[in-house]
Write a protein that holds these residues in place. Structure first.
Motif, PDB file in Angstrom:
ATOM      1  N   PHE A  98       0.825  -1.221   0.000  1.00 27.49           N
ATOM      2  CA  PHE A  98       0.000   0.000   0.000  1.00 27.49           C
ATOM      3  C   PHE A  98       0.848   1.255   0.000  1.00 27.49           C
ATOM      4  O   PHE A  98       0.379   2.330  -0.361  1.00 27.49           O
ATOM      5  CB  PHE A  98      -1.085  -0.025   1.092  1.00 27.49           C
ATOM      6  N   HIS A  99       2.110   1.117   0.381  1.00 28.59           N
ATOM      7  CA  HIS A  99       3.019   2.253   0.313  1.00 28.59           C
ATOM      8  C   HIS A  99       3.339   2.586  -1.146  1.00 28.59           C
ATOM      9  O   HIS A  99       3.549   3.748  -1.498  1.00 28.59           O
ATOM     10  CB  HIS A  99       4.307   1.899   1.055  1.00 28.59           C
ATOM     11  N   ASP A 100       3.407   1.583  -1.976  1.00 33.64           N
ATOM     12  CA  ASP A 100       3.906   1.772  -3.332  1.00 33.64           C
ATOM     13  C   ASP A 100       2.821   1.776  -4.404  1.00 33.64           C
ATOM     14  O   ASP A 100       3.132   1.883  -5.581  1.00 33.64           O
ATOM     15  CB  ASP A 100       4.942   0.681  -3.667  1.00 33.64           C
ATOM     16  N   THR A 101       1.565   1.649  -4.002  1.00 36.99           N
ATOM     17  CA  THR A 101       0.494   1.751  -4.994  1.00 36.99           C
ATOM     18  C   THR A 101       0.629   3.050  -5.769  1.00 36.99           C
ATOM     19  O   THR A 101       0.432   3.103  -6.983  1.00 36.99           O
ATOM     20  CB  THR A 101      -0.899   1.783  -4.329  1.00 36.99           C
ATOM     21  N   ALA A 102       0.998   4.086  -5.029  1.00 36.93           N
ATOM     22  CA  ALA A 102       1.060   5.422  -5.603  1.00 36.93           C
ATOM     23  C   ALA A 102       2.022   5.492  -6.786  1.00 36.93           C
ATOM     24  O   ALA A 102       1.789   6.236  -7.736  1.00 36.93           O
ATOM     25  CB  ALA A 102       1.484   6.427  -4.538  1.00 36.93           C
ATOM     26  N   ASN A 103       3.091   4.726  -6.729  1.00 37.30           N
ATOM     27  CA  ASN A 103       4.092   4.812  -7.793  1.00 37.30           C
ATOM     28  C   ASN A 103       3.481   4.592  -9.164  1.00 37.30           C
ATOM     29  O   ASN A 103       3.750   5.319 -10.108  1.00 37.30           O
ATOM     30  CB  ASN A 103       5.178   3.763  -7.569  1.00 37.30           C
ATOM     31  N   ALA A 138      -8.086   1.530 -10.644  1.00 40.44           N
ATOM     32  CA  ALA A 138      -6.631   1.635 -10.738  1.00 40.44           C
ATOM     33  C   ALA A 138      -5.944   0.727  -9.722  1.00 40.44           C
ATOM     34  O   ALA A 138      -5.037  -0.031 -10.064  1.00 40.44           O
ATOM     35  CB  ALA A 138      -6.201   3.090 -10.517  1.00 40.44           C
ATOM     36  N   VAL A 139      -6.392   0.789  -8.443  1.00 44.54           N
ATOM     37  CA  VAL A 139      -5.717  -0.029  -7.437  1.00 44.54           C
ATOM     38  C   VAL A 139      -5.990  -1.514  -7.674  1.00 44.54           C
ATOM     39  O   VAL A 139      -5.119  -2.354  -7.421  1.00 44.54           O
ATOM     40  CB  VAL A 139      -6.098   0.380  -5.993  1.00 44.54           C
ATOM     41  N   ALA A 140      -7.189  -1.833  -8.179  1.00 43.92           N
ATOM     42  CA  ALA A 140      -7.479  -3.242  -8.459  1.00 43.92           C
ATOM     43  C   ALA A 140      -6.550  -3.764  -9.546  1.00 43.92           C
ATOM     44  O   ALA A 140      -5.973  -4.850  -9.438  1.00 43.92           O
ATOM     45  CB  ALA A 140      -8.940  -3.411  -8.871  1.00 43.92           C
ATOM     46  N   MET A 141      -6.384  -2.974 -10.607  1.00 43.18           N
ATOM     47  CA  MET A 141      -5.508  -3.400 -11.695  1.00 43.18           C
ATOM     48  C   MET A 141      -4.077  -3.553 -11.195  1.00 43.18           C
ATOM     49  O   MET A 141      -3.398  -4.538 -11.490  1.00 43.18           O
ATOM     50  CB  MET A 141      -5.561  -2.362 -12.816  1.00 43.18           C
ATOM     51  N   SER A 142      -3.636  -2.584 -10.397  1.00 47.00           N
ATOM     52  CA  SER A 142      -2.276  -2.635  -9.873  1.00 47.00           C
ATOM     53  C   SER A 142      -2.093  -3.872  -8.992  1.00 47.00           C
ATOM     54  O   SER A 142      -1.050  -4.544  -9.052  1.00 47.00           O
ATOM     55  CB  SER A 142      -1.988  -1.357  -9.083  1.00 47.00           C
ATOM     56  N   LEU A 199      -2.796  -7.563  -1.750  1.00 46.07           N
ATOM     57  CA  LEU A 199      -3.812  -7.063  -0.829  1.00 46.07           C
ATOM     58  C   LEU A 199      -3.472  -5.641  -0.378  1.00 46.07           C
ATOM     59  O   LEU A 199      -4.324  -4.755  -0.358  1.00 46.07           O
ATOM     60  CB  LEU A 199      -3.915  -7.999   0.384  1.00 46.07           C
ATOM     61  N   GLY A 200      -2.206  -5.438  -0.034  1.00 41.22           N
ATOM     62  CA  GLY A 200      -1.770  -4.108   0.366  1.00 41.22           C
ATOM     63  C   GLY A 200      -1.985  -3.100  -0.747  1.00 41.22           C
ATOM     64  O   GLY A 200      -2.465  -1.988  -0.528  1.00 41.22           O
ATOM     65  N   THR A 201      -1.647  -3.498  -1.966  1.00 45.12           N
ATOM     66  CA  THR A 201      -1.815  -2.616  -3.109  1.00 45.12           C
ATOM     67  C   THR A 201      -3.279  -2.256  -3.306  1.00 45.12           C
ATOM     68  O   THR A 201      -3.632  -1.115  -3.575  1.00 45.12           O
ATOM     69  CB  THR A 201      -1.273  -3.282  -4.380  1.00 45.12           C
ATOM     70  N   LEU A 211      -5.701  -2.161  -1.108  1.00 42.48           N
ATOM     71  CA  LEU A 211      -6.221  -1.237  -0.099  1.00 42.48           C
ATOM     72  C   LEU A 211      -5.802   0.194  -0.408  1.00 42.48           C
ATOM     73  O   LEU A 211      -6.497   1.129  -0.077  1.00 42.48           O
ATOM     74  CB  LEU A 211      -5.748  -1.651   1.286  1.00 42.48           C
ATOM     75  N   GLY A 212      -4.642   0.330  -1.053  1.00 44.75           N
ATOM     76  CA  GLY A 212      -4.276   1.646  -1.559  1.00 44.75           C
ATOM     77  C   GLY A 212      -3.786   2.600  -0.491  1.00 44.75           C
ATOM     78  O   GLY A 212      -4.467   2.866   0.481  1.00 44.75           O
ATOM     79  N   GLY A 213      -2.583   3.103  -0.636  1.00 42.43           N
ATOM     80  CA  GLY A 213      -2.118   4.120   0.293  1.00 42.43           C
ATOM     81  C   GLY A 213      -2.576   5.471  -0.205  1.00 42.43           C
ATOM     82  O   GLY A 213      -1.839   6.192  -0.860  1.00 42.43           O
ATOM     83  N   TRP A 214      -3.822   5.826   0.097  1.00 41.56           N
ATOM     84  CA  TRP A 214      -4.414   7.018  -0.528  1.00 41.56           C
ATOM     85  C   TRP A 214      -3.683   8.299  -0.137  1.00 41.56           C
ATOM     86  O   TRP A 214      -3.664   9.267  -0.880  1.00 41.56           O
ATOM     87  CB  TRP A 214      -5.897   7.131  -0.173  1.00 41.56           C
ATOM     88  N   ARG A 215      -3.075   8.293   1.056  1.00 43.23           N
ATOM     89  CA  ARG A 215      -2.328   9.495   1.465  1.00 43.23           C
ATOM     90  C   ARG A 215      -1.175   9.772   0.508  1.00 43.23           C
ATOM     91  O   ARG A 215      -0.926  10.906   0.103  1.00 43.23           O
ATOM     92  CB  ARG A 215      -1.760   9.289   2.861  1.00 43.23           C
TER      93      ARG A 215
END
Lengths: 412, 71
Positions: free
Chosen positions: A24-29, A45-49, A231-233, A235-239
Motif C-alpha cells: 500500500f506504500h507503493d500503490t502510488a508509484n 486503478a488499485v485493483a488493476m495494480s 492485498l496491500g496494493t 487497499l491503496g495508500g491514498w495518502r
C-alpha cells in the motif's frame, strides 16, 4: 515444513506484514498520476495494480535469490531474531511515512532495518559498507535525476509535437498510453518487491536450517508473498497517492503519460542493466520532471523537500528502530515478545492517528492543508514567472537545471 | 570503493533515449489520428496509417518491457 519453530513463524508473519505495507506504500508509484489525470477511476486503478503485482510475483525468483547474498554477510551469523528486528524497523518506518503521506522507498526501509539490526547484534563488520553506498546511496541520488530529466524532456517534446491539437481529443490517447505504462510499472513492482519479501522469508528459513542455502523460495512462500503485496496494493495508500498525484505538481494527461512512461523505462532499464533504482524515487522524480517540463507547470518544492528529507532519513531511521528491536530481541524469548508487542502497539497508534484525518479514494481531490508556497517555490516563481507563450520559454530553460538539482542536493 | 559509473551512465543514456523516443512516437500517433483543432479536418489516410504504425511500435515496446520483466 515440520521444522519451523515459533520464532521463524513469527519472522514469516512479520515479513508478510512488511510485504503488505510495501504494497500500500507503493500503490502510488504506478497509480497516483493515473488517477489524477482521470485515466482510471481510483478503485479500478488499485485493483488493476493489485492484480499485476500478484502476477508479477510469480514471474521470476531472481531477485529473491540475490537478496540474501548482498548487503548483509549471511555467513557472519545472522539469526532469525535479527531478521525479525530488521523487519519491525522497516514496518514502523513505512507506517510513519505513510501517515505523513510521503513516498519513501520500502526497499531502503528494509535494507536500513536489516543493517541496523545486524550492526547491533553482530557488529559493523557484518555489513558491506561498499554495497550500501553502491546499492542505496548512489541510486537514491541518481534515480530522481535520471527519471526527472527523461520525463522533463519527454514532456516538453510531447507538448511541442501536439501543439494546436484539440486537448480533449489528445487526452484520450494520452490516458490510454498512460494505462499501459502504469501497468508495466505495477508488473515490475510485483516482480521486484514481492520477491524481496520472498528473499527475506527464504533467508529466515535458511538461517533456521529449514531449507538449504541458495535454494529457490518454496511455492507457499511465493504465493503468500504475492497475495500480501496484492492485498496491500488493493487497499491503496491514498495518502501517498494524493501527495504524488496532486501535491507535488498539477498533472495533466500529457504529463502523466510522459512521467509514467519515463518511470517504466527507467525501472526496466536500471534493473536490466543491473543498477537497480528504487521504484519510489524513480516515480517521484519523473513526476517532478513532468511538472518542470510543462510551461507554466510548478513543482511544489516544499513537498519535494520533505520527500527528500524522508529519503535521507529512511535508512538511518529504520536502522535505529531495528537496532533497538534487535537489542531487545537478543535478550531472549521475552525480548522477542516485547518487540512484537511494541511493534503492534506502535502500528496501532499510527493507525489510530491516521483515522483522525482519514484519506480515502473519495477524498483524493480535497487538499486540506493546502501547501503554503515554500520559500523555494516562491523564489523560483519570482525568477521565472509561468510564461504564457513560447516567447518566454528561455527563462524556463535557464531555471530547470538548477531546479532539477535541488532535491538531489538536499539528498546528498 | 568501486562505483559502477559505466552502468549508471548506461542507465542514464538508455532511459533518456527510450523515454523521449517512445513519448515522441506515441505523440506522433496521437497527432496523426486527431484532427487539427483549428480546421477541424479529419486526418488523411496517410497520416492515419503512419499513426497506426507509431502505435504498433509503442505496443512492441510494451511487449519488450514485459519480456524484460519475465526474463
Amino acid at each position: 515444513m515440520e521444522h519451523i519453530t515459533l520464532l521463524i513463524g513469527i519472522v514469516i508473519v512479520t515479513a508478510l506484514v512488511f510485504d503488505f505495507t510495501n504494497g500500500f506504500h507503493d500503490t502510488a508509484n504506478a497509480m497516483a498520476t493515473t488517477i489524477s489525470t482521470g485515466a482510471l477511476k481510483p478503485k479500478v486503478a488499485v485493483a488493476m495494480s493489485a492484480v499485476l503485482n500478484l502476477v508479477g510475483a510469480f514471474l521470476s525468483v531472481e531477485v529473491a535469490k540475490t537478496i540474501s547474498g548482498g548487503i548483509i554477510d549471511e555467513s557472519a551469523g545472522i539469526r532469525p531474531e535479527v531478521i525479525f528486528a530488521g523487519l519491525i524497523g522497516a514496518i514502523v518506518w513505512n507506517l510513519l511515512t505513510w501517515l505523513a503521506g510521503l513516498p519513501s522507498s520500502s526497499s531502503h526501509a528494509l535494507f536500513g532495518g536489516l543493517i541496523g539490526a545486524t550492526i547491533v547484534s553482530v557488529g559493523f563488520n557484518a555489513v558491506n559498507a561498499d554495497k550500501v553506498v553502491m546499492k542505496v546511496l548512489i541510486p537514491a541520488v541518481a534515480a530522481p535525476l535520471v527519471a526527472g530529466l527523461a520525463a522533463m524532456v519527454a514532456t516538453r517534446l510531447t507538448y511541442r509535437l501536439a501543439k494546436g491539437r484539440d486537448e480533449k481529443e489528445t487526452a484520450k490517447g494520452y490516458r490510454a498510453g498512460q494505462i499501459a505504462s502504469a501497468a508495466l510499472v505495477s508488473l515490475a513492482h510485483g516482480t521486484n518487491d514481492a520477491q524481496k519479501t520472498m528473499g527475506v522469508i527464504t533467508l529466515a528459513l535458511v538461517t533456521g536450517g529449514v531449507v538449504a542455502p541458495h535454494s529457490d523460495p518454496p511455492l507457499w512462500v511465493i504465493v503468500s508473498a504475492g497475495l500480501a503485496i496484492a492485498l496491500g496494493t488493493y487497499l491503496g495508500g491514498w495518502r501517498i497517492i494524493r501527495t504524488l498525484g496532486k501535491g507535488l505538481t498539477d498533472i495533466q494527461p500529457p504529463q502523466g503519460f510522459a512521467a509514467q512512461t519515463g518511470a517504466a523505462t527507467v525501472i526496466l532499464a536500471s534493473s536490466h542493466i543491473g543498477f537497480a533504482l528504487s521504484t519510489t524515487q524513480v516515480c517521484s522524480g519523473s513526476i517532478m520532471g513532468s511538472g518542470l517540463g510543462r510551461k507554466g507547470g510548478v513543482v511544489r518544492w516544499s513537498t519535494a523537500g520533505r520527500m527528500a528529507i524522508a529519503w535521507c532519513l529512511t535508512l538511518p531511521a529504520a536502522g535505529l528502530v531495528a537496532g533497538g528491536a534487535a537489542f531487545l530481541a537478543d535478550q531472549g524469548d521475552w525480548g522477542v515478545t516485547t518487540v512484537a508487542v511494541l511493534g503492534l502497539l506502535v502500528s496501532g497508534a499510527i493507525y489510530a492517528a491516521s483515522r483522525r484525518k482519514p484519506v480515502t479514494h473519495d477524498s483524493l481531490d480535497e487538499v486540506p492543508d493546502a501547501e503554503p508556497a515554500g520559500v523555494v517555490t516562491a523564489a523560483l516563481q519570482a525568477v521565472a514567472p509561468p510564461p504564457a507563450g513560447p516567447v518566454a520559454a528561455a527563462p524556463v530553460v535557464a531555471v530547470t537545471p538548477e531546479a532539477g538539482r535541488t532535491p538531489a542536493a538536499a539528498a546528498s | 570503493m568501486q562505483i559502477d559509473w559505466a552502468a549508471l551512465g548506461q542507465v542514464f543514456g538508455v532511459s533518456l533515449v527510450v523515454t523521449v523516443g517512445l513519448v515522441g512516437v506515441f505523440t506522433l500517433g496521437i497527432v496523426g489520428t486527431s484532427s487539427a483543432s483549428a480546421a477541424g479536418t479529419q486526418p488523411g489516410s496517410l497520416a492515419r496509417t503512419g499513426a497506426y504504425a507509431c502505435f504498433a511500435l509503442c505496443a512492441a515496446a510494451v511487449g519488450y518491457g514485459i519480456y524484460l520483466i519475465v526474463a
